[in-house]
Every structure is written in C-alpha cells, then in structure tokens.
Design an enzyme around this catalytic site. Structure first.
Site, short mmCIF file in Angstrom:
data_model
loop_
_atom_site.label_atom_id
_atom_site.label_comp_id
_atom_site.label_asym_id
_atom_site.label_seq_id
_atom_site.Cartn_x
_atom_site.Cartn_y
_atom_site.Cartn_z
N THR A 233 8.36 -27.70 -6.71
CA THR A 233 9.63 -28.41 -6.85
C THR A 233 10.56 -28.15 -5.68
O THR A 233 11.37 -29.01 -5.33
CB THR A 233 10.31 -27.97 -8.17
N TYR B 115 10.75 -35.97 -11.64
CA TYR B 115 10.65 -36.10 -10.18
C TYR B 115 9.23 -35.78 -9.80
O TYR B 115 8.42 -35.36 -10.63
CB TYR B 115 11.62 -35.11 -9.50
N THR C 80 6.81 -23.22 -9.17
CA THR C 80 7.17 -22.07 -10.02
C THR C 80 6.17 -21.81 -11.15
O THR C 80 6.16 -20.73 -11.71
CB THR C 80 8.57 -22.28 -10.64
N1 LIG Z 1 9.68 -25.91 -10.81
C1 LIG Z 1 8.49 -26.09 -10.28
O1 LIG Z 1 8.23 -25.71 -9.15
C2 LIG Z 1 7.46 -26.76 -11.15
C3 LIG Z 1 6.75 -27.88 -10.39
C4 LIG Z 1 5.25 -27.83 -10.50
N2 LIG Z 1 4.79 -27.93 -11.84
C5 LIG Z 1 4.73 -26.60 -9.77
O2 LIG Z 1 4.57 -25.56 -10.33
O3 LIG Z 1 4.50 -26.70 -8.61
#
Ligand SMILES: NC(=O)CC[C@H](N)C(=O)O
Length: 331
Positions: A15, A29, A95
């Site tokens: 993200t 998104y 994340t």
């Molecule tokens: N907040 C995020 O980074 C989640 C986005 C995605 N699901 C990932 O882990 O890359």
C-alpha cells in the site's frame, strides 16, 4: 555539519506504493502501483536527512510474496550491508506479511547496520495518507548510528518496533502494528527515543546466514478450532512437508481426535511445532500436550506465521528436535 548517511530504499510494493481512484479511497485502491523513484521524488524532505537511492526489487502485494522472493530480498540486503558506501537499508513492503519478512531478515542477515522495514495502511493518494511519514521515519532510523545492532526494525505510526516481535494486529487503521512486548522506542521529527532493547538473537549474533542459504524447506500451518478434523494434517503430512506448525487453541492445545494424526506425521518424519492462534502470551513446553513424549517442539511466543519463518530457517541447519527447541527459545 556531519556528512549525511547513505540509505538505500529497496521497494517491494504494498500500500505504501498504492494508488486509489480518489482521495476518499482509503481502503479501496490498488497496492503496488507506484515505483520507488516516484516515492522518493514525492518526499523531498528525505534529501535533508540522508543521501537516498532506490531499487525496485519487486512490485507486489505482500500476501503474494514467495519463499524465493524472501531469499532474493535477503540476499540483496546482505550484499548492500557489506558495501562501505551504504550506512542503512530501508525496505518498503506491504503490511500483510511485513512481519514475516522482517523476522526472516533479522534471523539471516549478518550486519549491525540499521535495516528498517516499513509500509503504510493508506495509499499515498488518500486523505491523511500515512506512508510519507512512515517512510521519512524509516530513512531517519536507517541513517542513525543509535539504531545499529538492534536487529531489523519496523517504523509504523511513530513507533520503532522489533521486527521479531511486531505483528499486524489491526487492519484498516493506521495503528495496525504492535507487539505484546511493546515497541523498542519512538521516532519523532527525525530523532529516536529508545526505551528497551531486544534480548533474542538476531543479525550479527545469529547462527544463520543468508549468504549460505540457497533454498527453504516446505513448512505449512494447520489451525486448531472447534470441530477440527484431521483432513489438513493428513494432507500436509502426505505432501512431504518438513514441518507442520499447529496453530492451536489457547495454550497451544490440540484436539484429542487429531493427536494420533500429528503423532503419525512425526513418526513419518515431519517436525511438529505447537504454537497458538491466541495473539499474545506464549506456549509452555509439556503443558497441554506431553511434548517430550511425542518429540514435538513448542513455538515459544511466536505466532504460527512467525514460527513458520523460524522453522524454515532452522531446518536449513538441523532437524534434531532438541536443537530446534533450543533455537525456538533463543530466537
Ligand atoms: N496495507 C497494506 O500494505 C496492505 C496491501 C497488501 N495487501 C499488501 O500487503 O501488500
């Protein structure tokens, strides 16, 4: 005026590199859209705290990362950490599995230079996007001498967490990451405030070295729950996995009807590692199940997904259950 530290940003997606259709899209998104050069160009404040350069290692949402990706990333981090012109390394990451990559790196990269893994909960296109400050904090920590020798770190939401301990405990919210043992410190306006230090073995004091690891053995996870059957355990055992992480209930408890299946899987050669689906606390050896008698290992305070990372790394060196248990206590 001291020379600025040299910090390399390895971008992997997530993200923090996401983009939405409008500023109100904080949850809807696409992740992994924005390249590392654009991320750096969008944060001119970085040039005041470090000489920053970027490398695009992957561009993926982190739930899709593979074991091979982990090896590629860790080997790149290791190579960079040996360069005299690199003072610190930042990894931008989705994340969802950030905690797994951070733990893998802290187990396998031999360096005392700061390594910081960072992500965001909102894409850069959203109102109150958190990625810019998280990235600024990551570069600031990676470029600071007082962050050396503390293992791989995670900077999210002003906290500096241990990559070993931290987990994503909340989705949607920017306060996503925490550890039951607390953050190591905080980073505010480019200054670190430390409150504790890790006691588990990591980086320089680890017996594992990514430079000597060429493949990771198959290790899978089976959950415990009311009504659990032996279908998953039996299928995993049959697939030839080297270890099964049992994400048990409570103190790592195991339904009586699947104990014989796990015993058989052990006799047939798989290592059985008892962890818990409960987020906090830890699993005690020979409580709930006679681990000595069954020749099982307990995962200490590691959640199933982190226990899997340590099991894969440990199995590159040994499949002796006494040694594996020692490793689970020490790392
Ligand atoms: N907040 C995020 O980074 C989640 C986005 C995605 N699901 C990932 O882990 O890359």
């Amino acid at each position: 005026q001291q020379a600025l530290p040299n910090v390399v940003i390895l971008a992997t997606g997530g993200t923090i590199a996401g983009a939405g259709a409008s500023a109100v899209n904080s949850a809807t998104y696409a992740a992994a859209k924005v390249g590392v050069e654009k991320l750096i160009a969008g944060l001119p404040e970085l040039s005041k705290i470090a000489n920053v350069r970027g490398e695009q290692v992957f561009q993926v949402a982190s739930e899709s990362l593979t074991n091979d990706n982990l090896l590629t990333l860790a080997k790149r981090v290791s190579a960079l950490s040996k360069q005299a012109d690199v003072d610190g390394i930042v990894i931008t990451h989705g994340t969802d599995t950030l905690e797994e990559t951070a733990y893998f790196l802290t187990l396998t990269v031999h360096t005392s230079k700061p390594i910081v893994v960072v992500g965001s909960m909102r894409p850069g296109t959203a109102l109150s996007a958190d990625g810019a400050l998280n990235l600024y904090d990551a570069v600031s920590v990676a470029g600071s001498k007082d962050a050396a020798g503390k293992g791989v770190l995670v900077t999210m939401n002003d906290n500096i967490d241990s990559g070993r301990d931290v987990s994503k405990n909340v989705n949607i919210k920017t306060s996503a990451f925490s550890s039951q043992w607390g953050p190591l410190g905080m980073v505010v306006e480019g200054k670190n405030y430390w409150f504790r230090a890790p006691v588990k073995r990591h980086t320089m004091s680890s017996e594992f070295d990514i430079d000597a690891i060429t493949a990771l053995p198959p290790v899978e996870i089976a959950m415990g729950y009311e009504g659990v059957s032996s279908i998953a355990i039996d299928a995993l055992a049959k697939s030839g996995v080297k270890a099964i992480i049992h994400g048990g209930t409570g103190n790592g408890s195991v339904a009586n009807r699947i104990v014989p299946n796990l015993q058989k899987a052990r006799t047939d050669g798989a290592i059985i590692i008892r962890s818990s689906r409960v987020p906090d606390g830890f699993v005690i050896r020979n409580a709930e199940q006679p681990d000595d008698k069954y020749d099982w290992v307990v995962a200490h305070d590691l959640r199933p997904q982190k226990a899997r990372i340590l099991a894969m790394v440990a199995l590159t060196k040994t499949s002796d259950t006494k040694e594996l248990q020692r490793i689970f206590w020490e790392y």
